[in-house]
Each structure stands twice: as C-alpha cells, then as structure tokens.
Write a protein that holds these residues in place. Structure first.
Motif, short mmCIF file in Angstrom:
data_model
loop_
_atom_site.label_atom_id
_atom_site.label_comp_id
_atom_site.label_asym_id
_atom_site.label_seq_id
_atom_site.Cartn_x
_atom_site.Cartn_y
_atom_site.Cartn_z
N SER A 1 9.95 2.04 5.56
CA SER A 1 11.29 2.61 5.67
C SER A 1 12.00 2.13 6.92
CB SER A 1 11.20 4.14 5.66
OG SER A 1 12.48 4.72 5.79
N ASP A 2 11.27 2.09 8.04
CA ASP A 2 11.85 1.56 9.29
C ASP A 2 12.24 0.09 9.14
OD1 ASP A 2 11.52 3.99 10.51
OD2 ASP A 2 9.66 3.45 11.52
N LEU A 3 11.37 -0.68 8.49
CA LEU A 3 11.65 -2.09 8.28
C LEU A 3 12.87 -2.29 7.38
CD1 LEU A 3 7.99 -3.37 7.78
CD2 LEU A 3 9.51 -4.00 9.67
N SER A 4 13.03 -1.44 6.38
CA SER A 4 14.20 -1.53 5.49
C SER A 4 15.49 -1.38 6.29
CB SER A 4 14.13 -0.45 4.41
OG SER A 4 13.06 -0.68 3.52
N SER A 5 15.46 -0.48 7.27
CA SER A 5 16.65 -0.30 8.11
C SER A 5 16.95 -1.55 8.92
CB SER A 5 16.44 0.89 9.06
OG SER A 5 16.28 2.09 8.33
N VAL A 6 15.90 -2.21 9.42
CA VAL A 6 16.08 -3.43 10.19
C VAL A 6 16.60 -4.56 9.31
CG1 VAL A 6 14.90 -5.23 11.51
CG2 VAL A 6 14.35 -2.83 11.91
N PHE A 7 15.97 -4.76 8.15
CA PHE A 7 16.40 -5.82 7.23
C PHE A 7 17.85 -5.59 6.83
CE2 PHE A 7 12.37 -7.83 5.25
CZ PHE A 7 11.65 -7.64 6.42
N GLY A 8 18.17 -4.34 6.46
CA GLY A 8 19.52 -4.04 6.00
C GLY A 8 20.57 -4.22 7.08
N ALA A 9 20.20 -3.87 8.34
CA ALA A 9 21.17 -4.02 9.42
C ALA A 9 21.52 -5.48 9.66
CB ALA A 9 20.60 -3.40 10.70
N ALA B 1 8.17 -3.59 2.07
CA ALA B 1 6.90 -3.06 1.59
C ALA B 1 5.75 -4.01 1.89
CB ALA B 1 6.99 -2.78 0.09
N LEU B 2 5.97 -5.32 1.63
CA LEU B 2 4.92 -6.30 1.90
C LEU B 2 4.68 -6.45 3.41
CD1 LEU B 2 5.82 -9.09 -0.68
CD2 LEU B 2 3.84 -7.57 -0.73
N MET B 3 5.77 -6.44 4.18
CA MET B 3 5.61 -6.58 5.62
C MET B 3 4.87 -5.39 6.20
SD MET B 3 6.10 -8.60 8.19
CE MET B 3 7.45 -9.72 7.78
N THR C 1 0.84 -1.19 0.00
CA THR C 1 0.00 0.00 0.00
C THR C 1 0.87 1.24 0.00
OG1 THR C 1 -0.14 -0.15 2.40
CG2 THR C 1 -1.94 -1.13 1.13
N GLN C 2 0.28 2.38 -0.37
CA GLN C 2 1.07 3.57 -0.62
C GLN C 2 0.82 4.70 0.38
OE1 GLN C 2 3.38 3.60 -3.05
NE2 GLN C 2 2.82 1.47 -3.47
N ASP C 3 -0.04 4.49 1.40
CA ASP C 3 -0.32 5.60 2.31
C ASP C 3 0.93 5.94 3.13
OD1 ASP C 3 -0.62 4.36 5.23
OD2 ASP C 3 -1.49 2.94 3.77
N ALA C 4 0.94 7.16 3.68
CA ALA C 4 2.14 7.68 4.32
C ALA C 4 2.57 6.85 5.53
CB ALA C 4 1.90 9.13 4.74
N ASP C 5 1.61 6.40 6.35
CA ASP C 5 1.97 5.62 7.54
C ASP C 5 2.65 4.31 7.17
OD1 ASP C 5 1.03 7.33 9.58
OD2 ASP C 5 -1.03 6.75 9.14
N THR C 6 2.07 3.61 6.20
CA THR C 6 2.64 2.33 5.80
C THR C 6 4.00 2.52 5.14
OG1 THR C 6 0.41 1.47 5.47
CG2 THR C 6 2.20 0.20 4.53
N GLN C 7 4.15 3.56 4.34
CA GLN C 7 5.44 3.83 3.72
C GLN C 7 6.51 4.15 4.76
OE1 GLN C 7 6.42 3.91 0.14
NE2 GLN C 7 4.75 2.45 0.42
N ALA C 8 6.11 4.87 5.82
CA ALA C 8 7.06 5.18 6.88
C ALA C 8 7.51 3.93 7.61
CB ALA C 8 6.44 6.18 7.86
N ILE C 9 6.56 3.03 7.88
CA ILE C 9 6.92 1.77 8.53
C ILE C 9 7.80 0.93 7.62
CG2 ILE C 9 5.99 -0.42 9.36
CD1 ILE C 9 3.71 1.09 10.57
N ASN D 1 12.79 -0.81 -0.13
CA ASN D 1 11.53 -1.33 0.40
C ASN D 1 11.04 -2.57 -0.34
OD1 ASN D 1 11.61 0.77 2.17
ND2 ASN D 1 9.89 1.90 1.30
N ASP D 2 11.44 -2.71 -1.60
CA ASP D 2 10.95 -3.83 -2.42
C ASP D 2 11.91 -5.01 -2.46
OD1 ASP D 2 8.61 -2.43 -3.16
OD2 ASP D 2 9.73 -1.34 -4.70
N MET D 3 13.03 -4.94 -1.74
CA MET D 3 14.04 -5.99 -1.82
C MET D 3 13.60 -7.22 -1.04
SD MET D 3 18.13 -5.72 -0.92
CE MET D 3 18.31 -4.31 -2.01
N ASN D 4 13.64 -8.39 -1.71
CA ASN D 4 13.28 -9.65 -1.08
C ASN D 4 14.41 -10.10 -0.15
OD1 ASN D 4 13.21 -12.67 -0.80
ND2 ASN D 4 11.35 -12.45 -2.01
N PHE D 5 14.08 -10.31 1.11
CA PHE D 5 15.08 -10.65 2.12
C PHE D 5 15.88 -11.89 1.76
CE2 PHE D 5 16.07 -13.02 6.06
CZ PHE D 5 16.89 -12.10 6.69
#
Length: 314
Positions: free
Chosen positions: A226-234, A284-286, A216-224, A243-247
């Motif tokens: 972004s936070d998840l991307s930081s966790v996955f990347g770390a 993004a999916l999460m 989804t594209q709403d601001a809240d979900t996009q912000a989350i 956001n679209d990278m498959n773990f």
C-alpha cells in the motif's frame, strides 16, 4: 488541401517535422495541434497553435488528416492511435524529405525523422517511429507500432516485433529477434533474442521477462504494498494506483523508474536497484521482493520491515 491535426503537444520535434514536410509537399493549408490537457490550450509550438482536445477531430472535413505524435510509450501510442481512428480521420505518415528510403518498405502512418538511417531492404511497419540518428539496418524489420528512439541501432536482419521499443542509444546485434511489446532499455546492448514482453537492460543486456516472484498476502507485506502504491502513483500522477498495476504499462519510463527508486529509499527506507524496478514492476511484487522472496535481493525479517516502516512515518 486541408488541415493537418498533430495529436499531442509534448513533441516539438514532431511539430518541426510536420512543418518541414509541408514546406516540400505543400499538402496542408494549415497545421494545428490537439491535446487533452486544458492548460495547453492556446500555447504555440514553433508557431503552430494548440486549438483544443482530441474531440475536435469530430469536426474534421474532407481532405483533413491526422498524425499521432505520441512516442514515449508504444502502449500509450497504440491507445492514442485507436482514439484517433475512432473519429474516422485518416492517419498519415511524416517522412522527412532528406531521409533516403530507396529500397525500403514503408508502412502506413509512420513517422521518420531527419538524420536517421533506413537501410535498403528494411521494413518500417505501420504506425511505427524512427527517431533522429536512429539506424534500421539492411534487411531489418520494424513491427507495427514499434519505436526506435534517438540513437538506437537495430542492426542487419533484426526482426523487431509489434509495439516493441528500442531505447535511446541502445543497440541490437544482427540477426536477433525482439519480441512484440518488448523493450531494449536506453544505452543497452542486446546480444541475444528478447522474448515477447521482456525487457533487456545493461551492457551486455540482461533479459528480464517478468518476475517469478509471487505476491504474498501477509499483513506486513500488504501494508508495504500500500505504501509503495502511493509512491508509484505520486510519480506517475495516478491517484488510485492499485497494488497490482504494472508501472511501465501505466505509462512509466526509465527516468520515472529512477524517481520511484529514490522515493522508495527516501520515504520508506528501502534500498532497491533499477533492475528491481523491471523485475518487480508492481507494488505487490515489489513488496514481496522486499519481504525476502527467494528471488529477491533484499532479505529481512518481518520485524525489521515493521521497524523500517515505523521510522519512515515518524
């Protein structure tokens, strides 16, 4: 006679296998290890030194050969294979001398460890790996670049597709098909066919062929996201994790999925299951899942999401 280049320093059992094969076949004058991690230069594994990065393959001479020891991810293994082949050096097989391969068909550049079972009328495809205590049943077929991890059991007449991964102590019942790029997770029991690219997890295994959740594209979900991307990347050591990278396609494994699950709870305050990681393998999916998508297991309002994110950042 020549030099055997072992490509990747993270597999000491592969180094031991090469030594044991050479003791019987006396095929190479020397064995060395290549790894692109500069911190490993000069390290010795069972007396075999890391002499430099993969680029040293450009110095190979007639009679030199290489082995691809990458096996934790079939996709990464396939990429490393292509890199090695670009240098024009021959990739060769390592088959432990004690493994009985009579009646089996063995492909090119395979790695077969001591203590495994390669049954009669089975096929081990090119560039595939059969680890210690793994079983390939009679009449079964292991596709090109596929891996059976330690203790994995592929029963009679099972057809395993290219680059599929059978996890440690997993079992696939007779006469089934595991599609290419599919995964049977560690300790899982596959009792039905596994489609291409899908993951089978649990006992009996639940098949997850990719999430039907749409980002989804709403601001809240996009912000989350972004936070998840930081966790996955770390967890994966990837700085620019999108956001679209498959773990799992980015190199993640089951152990790291557990680390991500814990980090999401600790840092963002969300509780997810390991199954959620397989169903929603991208940020993004999460994020859409956490936002209450119809197929999600976590349902909460956008206001609650904002409060939880706020608490996690204070």
């Amino acid at each position: 006679m020549g030099t055997l280049y072992l490509c990747a320093a993270g597999n000491p059992d592969g180094v031991r296998l090469a030594i044991e094969v050479n003791e019987v076949e006396q095929r190479w004058d020397q064995i060395v290890i290549l790894d692109d991690d500069p911190s490993k230069l000069g390290v010795e594994i069972m007396g075999v030194p890391v002499v430099g990065p993969f680029s040293k393959l450009s110095d190979h001479k007639a009679g030199d050969e290489a082995v691809n020891l990458v096996a934790r991810s079939t996709k990464v293994r396939d990429r490393v294979r292509a890199i090695i082949e670009d240098f024009g050096i021959s990739l060769v097989s390592l088959v432990h001398p004690t493994v009985d391969i009579r009646g089996a068909t063995i492909g090119r550049a395979v790695t077969v460890y001591a203590g495994c079972t390669v049954s009669a009328l089975s096929t081990v495809g090119d560039h595939s790996v059969v680890f210690t205590q793994a079983v390939l049943g009679h009449g079964a077929s292991l596709g090109n670049g596929a891996v059976i991890a330690p203790g994995g059991v592929v029963n009679a007449r099972v057809q395993v597709g290219d680059r599929a991964y059978i996890g440690s102590n997993a079992s696939v019942l007779p006469d089934l098909t595991v599609g290419k790029d599919a995964t049977v997770s560690a300790c899982s029991a596959a009792i039905g066919d596994i489609p291409e690219g899908a993951t089978a997890l649990g006992v009996p295994a639940e098949v997850m062929g990719g999430s039907s959740i749409m980002p989804t594209q709403d601001a809240d979900t996009q912000a989350i996201a972004s936070d998840l991307s930081s966790v996955f990347g770390a967890v994966l050591g990837v700085q620019a994790y999108s956001n679209d990278m498959n773990f799992f396609e980015a190199g993640g494994n089951s152990k790291q999925a557990l680390e991500v699950r814990q980090a999401i709870q600790d840092k963002l305050g969300f509780s997810i299951s390991v199954v959620d990681m397989f169903r929603c393998p991208s940020p993004a999916l999460m994020a859409s899942h956490l936002g209450g998508s119809a197929n999600g297991s976590i349902h909460q309002s956008r206001a609650a999401m904002r409060k939880r994110r706020s608490r996690a950042r204070t």
